[in-house]
Design a protein around this motif. Structure first.
Motif, PDB file in Angstrom:
ATOM      1  N   HIS A 115       0.817  -1.221   0.000  1.00  0.00           N
ATOM      2  CA  HIS A 115       0.000   0.000   0.000  1.00  0.00           C
ATOM      3  C   HIS A 115       0.852   1.274   0.000  1.00  0.00           C
ATOM      4  N   LEU A 116       2.176   1.119   0.147  1.00  0.00           N
ATOM      5  CA  LEU A 116       3.079   2.269   0.078  1.00  0.00           C
ATOM      6  C   LEU A 116       4.093   2.112  -1.072  1.00  0.00           C
ATOM      7  N   ASP A 117       3.750   1.341  -2.070  1.00  0.00           N
ATOM      8  CA  ASP A 117       4.618   1.093  -3.219  1.00  0.00           C
ATOM      9  C   ASP A 117       4.886   2.399  -3.966  1.00  0.00           C
ATOM     10  N   PRO A 118       6.142   2.869  -4.017  1.00  0.00           N
ATOM     11  CA  PRO A 118       6.427   4.147  -4.677  1.00  0.00           C
ATOM     12  C   PRO A 118       6.352   4.086  -6.197  1.00  0.00           C
ATOM     13  N   PRO A 141      -4.592   8.948  -3.211  1.00  0.00           N
ATOM     14  CA  PRO A 141      -4.515   9.878  -2.073  1.00  0.00           C
ATOM     15  C   PRO A 141      -3.773   9.276  -0.882  1.00  0.00           C
ATOM     16  N   GLU A 142      -3.892   7.959  -0.687  1.00  0.00           N
ATOM     17  CA  GLU A 142      -3.214   7.310   0.435  1.00  0.00           C
ATOM     18  C   GLU A 142      -1.747   7.021   0.135  1.00  0.00           C
ATOM     19  N   ASN A 143      -1.390   6.982  -1.149  1.00  0.00           N
ATOM     20  CA  ASN A 143      -0.020   6.665  -1.550  1.00  0.00           C
ATOM     21  C   ASN A 143       0.399   7.606  -2.684  1.00  0.00           C
ATOM     22  N   PRO A 144       0.805   8.829  -2.339  1.00  0.00           N
ATOM     23  CA  PRO A 144       1.255   9.780  -3.375  1.00  0.00           C
ATOM     24  C   PRO A 144       2.614   9.343  -3.939  1.00  0.00           C
ATOM     25  N   SER A 145       2.585   8.506  -4.954  1.00  0.00           N
ATOM     26  CA  SER A 145       3.777   7.816  -5.435  1.00  0.00           C
ATOM     27  C   SER A 145       4.524   8.651  -6.470  1.00  0.00           C
ATOM     28  N   GLU A 146       5.502   8.027  -7.103  1.00  0.00           N
ATOM     29  CA  GLU A 146       6.309   8.669  -8.130  1.00  0.00           C
ATOM     30  C   GLU A 146       5.583   8.812  -9.461  1.00  0.00           C
ATOM     31  N   ILE A 147       4.485   8.089  -9.645  1.00  0.00           N
ATOM     32  CA  ILE A 147       3.805   8.061 -10.943  1.00  0.00           C
ATOM     33  C   ILE A 147       2.361   8.506 -10.729  1.00  0.00           C
ATOM     34  N   PHE A 153       7.790  -1.736 -15.351  1.00  0.00           N
ATOM     35  CA  PHE A 153       7.272  -2.654 -16.358  1.00  0.00           C
ATOM     36  C   PHE A 153       5.753  -2.798 -16.309  1.00  0.00           C
ATOM     37  N   SER A 154       5.156  -2.462 -15.171  1.00  0.00           N
ATOM     38  CA  SER A 154       3.735  -2.745 -14.955  1.00  0.00           C
ATOM     39  C   SER A 154       3.276  -2.002 -13.714  1.00  0.00           C
ATOM     40  N   PRO A 155       1.978  -1.679 -13.612  1.00  0.00           N
ATOM     41  CA  PRO A 155       1.479  -1.075 -12.374  1.00  0.00           C
ATOM     42  C   PRO A 155       1.282  -2.091 -11.246  1.00  0.00           C
ATOM     43  N   GLU A 156       1.451  -3.379 -11.528  1.00  0.00           N
ATOM     44  CA  GLU A 156       1.282  -4.404 -10.500  1.00  0.00           C
ATOM     45  C   GLU A 156       2.350  -4.270  -9.424  1.00  0.00           C
ATOM     46  N   HIS A 157       2.021  -4.714  -8.208  1.00  0.00           N
ATOM     47  CA  HIS A 157       2.945  -4.558  -7.088  1.00  0.00           C
ATOM     48  C   HIS A 157       4.097  -5.556  -7.126  1.00  0.00           C
ATOM     49  N   VAL A 178      17.580  -6.506  -4.219  1.00  0.00           N
ATOM     50  CA  VAL A 178      16.439  -5.697  -4.644  1.00  0.00           C
ATOM     51  C   VAL A 178      15.750  -5.087  -3.428  1.00  0.00           C
ATOM     52  N   THR A 179      15.409  -3.795  -3.528  1.00  0.00           N
ATOM     53  CA  THR A 179      14.741  -3.099  -2.423  1.00  0.00           C
ATOM     54  C   THR A 179      13.275  -2.801  -2.712  1.00  0.00           C
ATOM     55  N   LEU A 180      12.796  -3.150  -3.912  1.00  0.00           N
ATOM     56  CA  LEU A 180      11.385  -2.990  -4.276  1.00  0.00           C
ATOM     57  C   LEU A 180      10.937  -4.238  -5.029  1.00  0.00           C
ATOM     58  N   HIS A 181       9.805  -4.819  -4.629  1.00  0.00           N
ATOM     59  CA  HIS A 181       9.281  -6.003  -5.314  1.00  0.00           C
ATOM     60  C   HIS A 181       8.565  -5.636  -6.605  1.00  0.00           C
ATOM     61  N   HIS A 182       8.240  -4.374  -6.778  1.00  0.00           N
ATOM     62  CA  HIS A 182       7.524  -3.929  -7.973  1.00  0.00           C
ATOM     63  C   HIS A 182       8.327  -4.289  -9.230  1.00  0.00           C
ATOM     64  N   PRO A 183       7.681  -4.836 -10.278  1.00  0.00           N
ATOM     65  CA  PRO A 183       8.428  -5.188 -11.496  1.00  0.00           C
ATOM     66  C   PRO A 183       8.997  -3.957 -12.185  1.00  0.00           C
TER      67      PRO A 183
END
Length: 383
Positions: A83-86, A92-98, A150-154, A201-206
């Motif tokens: 829920h905090l994936d940058p 609104p809960e996660n103002p990310s980089e994208i 690569f994808s919006p998936e977490h 790796v510090t982020l699981h996001h693809p």
């Protein structure tokens, strides 16, 4: 001619949407040909701190290598909850980089190892300046670092993408290589993907990254020395030798993947285009189309070797921007330290201290295992 080619063939099926983040960083959306997303994208409304100062690099006088001291990277996000994936689309809960939903997104790294400055009074003057050996030599770490989502998936990796999405990522690599190679002070452009916590790796996001170096990397300098010693046909001769042997994993019309003759890692696969092409920017649309199929198939096979996903580094080696572009060929090198289901190869004294490698698995045995895994993965692929 050893200059960056001014021609780049763009796939017009893949739309680009260019934006600027709140702190001035560039963001580019690459939309799948069949995208359901609208062309309009939200603005970045965050209140961001100024970008960190460009790092400084120091020369190791014993080797001539340059080491960037990028202390701002200590503050980067480390394995956040979903829920905090940058790298996820902003909420609104996660103002990310994208700021908006996306298919593929590329943006400048918030904590870069090189850049954001491209020019500076203490930037390297040229390659002769970089090759001069001295004590206490420093230069500004000019350059650029980008993140490729690569994808919006977490969770996931390149292997988890559809062929269509894989093709969009490859188009992003090609276009960014072309654009970044034109920037002042850039000597080499390096797209790569780190996959798995065992790799760091510090982020699981693809996602992957693109580093733009202000120097020619040590690995490439060694390749240049080999080309100059052997002759300009080195890559062509390696490809022909591997295609005639028993370590080929996949072969298409435009690309061949193989376990190299002197593989260092328990899992190591190289892939070469069948013609001389220095980087992604020089590939044709047909070469990119086939690569989307073969590269995805290769990585899915590597994941099939064991019951759990395999950690790896997928490194796309490209020719420097200003030299040896007629004899250094674009080359993928996928390496993994996984030597058994529950064992990793750690770089101990000989490898880490002396750079003298000892292989744990015969390359021919590794090739047979990877070929079998690629075949099993293909049978499970429903696309």
């Amino acid at each position: 001619m050893d200059t960056v080619s001014p021609t780049f063939v763009s796939d017009q099926r893949i739309a680009r949407q260019r934006h600027t983040l709140a702190d001035g960083r560039e963001l580019i959306y690459f939309d799948d040909p069949n995208t359901a997303l609208p062309p309009e994208r939200s603005a970045d409304l965050r209140d961001l701190a100024p970008r960190p100062a460009t790092a400084s690099m120091r020369q190791d006088a014993l080797t001539g290598d340059w080491v960037s001291i990028a202390a701002a990277r200590q503050n980067r996000v480390f394995l956040p909850p979903a829920h905090l994936d940058p790298l996820a689309p902003s909420t609104p809960e996660n103002p990310s980089e994208i700021p908006s939903n996306y298919d593929v997104a590329v943006f400048e790294n918030k904590s870069p190892s090189f850049g954001p400055l491209l020019e500076d009074d203490n930037a390297p003057a040229d390659l002769d300046d970089l090759n001069t050996i001295g004590l206490g030599r420093t230069r500004t770490s000019v350059g650029r670092c980008e993140v490729v989502c690569f994808s919006p998936e977490h969770e996931g990796s390149f292997a988890s993408l559809s062929t269509t999405r894989a093709r969009t990522v490859i188009e992003a690599w090609a276009e960014r290589t072309h654009a970044l190679s034109q920037l002042p002070g850039i000597q080499q452009v390096f797209p790569f993907e780190n996959r798995g916590e065992a790799i760091g790796v510090t982020l699981h996001h693809p996602h992957g990254q693109i580093y733009c170096y202000p120097y020619v990397t040590p690995r490439t300098q060694r390749v240049i020395a080999s080309v100059e010693h052997y002759g300009p046909s080195l890559f062509a001769d390696i490809l022909a030798s591997e295609q005639a042997g028993d370590r080929v994993i996949l072969r298409g019309e435009h690309w061949t993947a193989f376990v190299p003759f002197a593989a260092r890692w328990p899992i190591e696969v190289h892939m070469l285009p069948h013609r001389q092409v220095p980087d992604f920017a020089g590939t044709t649309l047909a070469e990119r189309d086939e690569l989307a199929v073969l590269y995805r198939r290769l990585l899915r096979g590597i994941d099939e070797i064991y019951d759990t996903p395999t950690p790896y580094i997928a490194a796309w080696h490209q020719a420097p921007t200003g030299t040896h572009r007629d004899d250094i060929r674009l080359m993928l090198q996928v390496t993994s330290p996984r030597r058994a289901a529950d064992k990793l190869k750690f770089l101990a004294g000989s490898e880490a201290a002396m750079g003298a490698w000892i292989g744990d698995v015969a390359p021919e045995q590794a090739a047979a295992s990877i070929r079998d895994a690629v075949a099993r993965a293909a049978e499970k692929d429903t696309e």
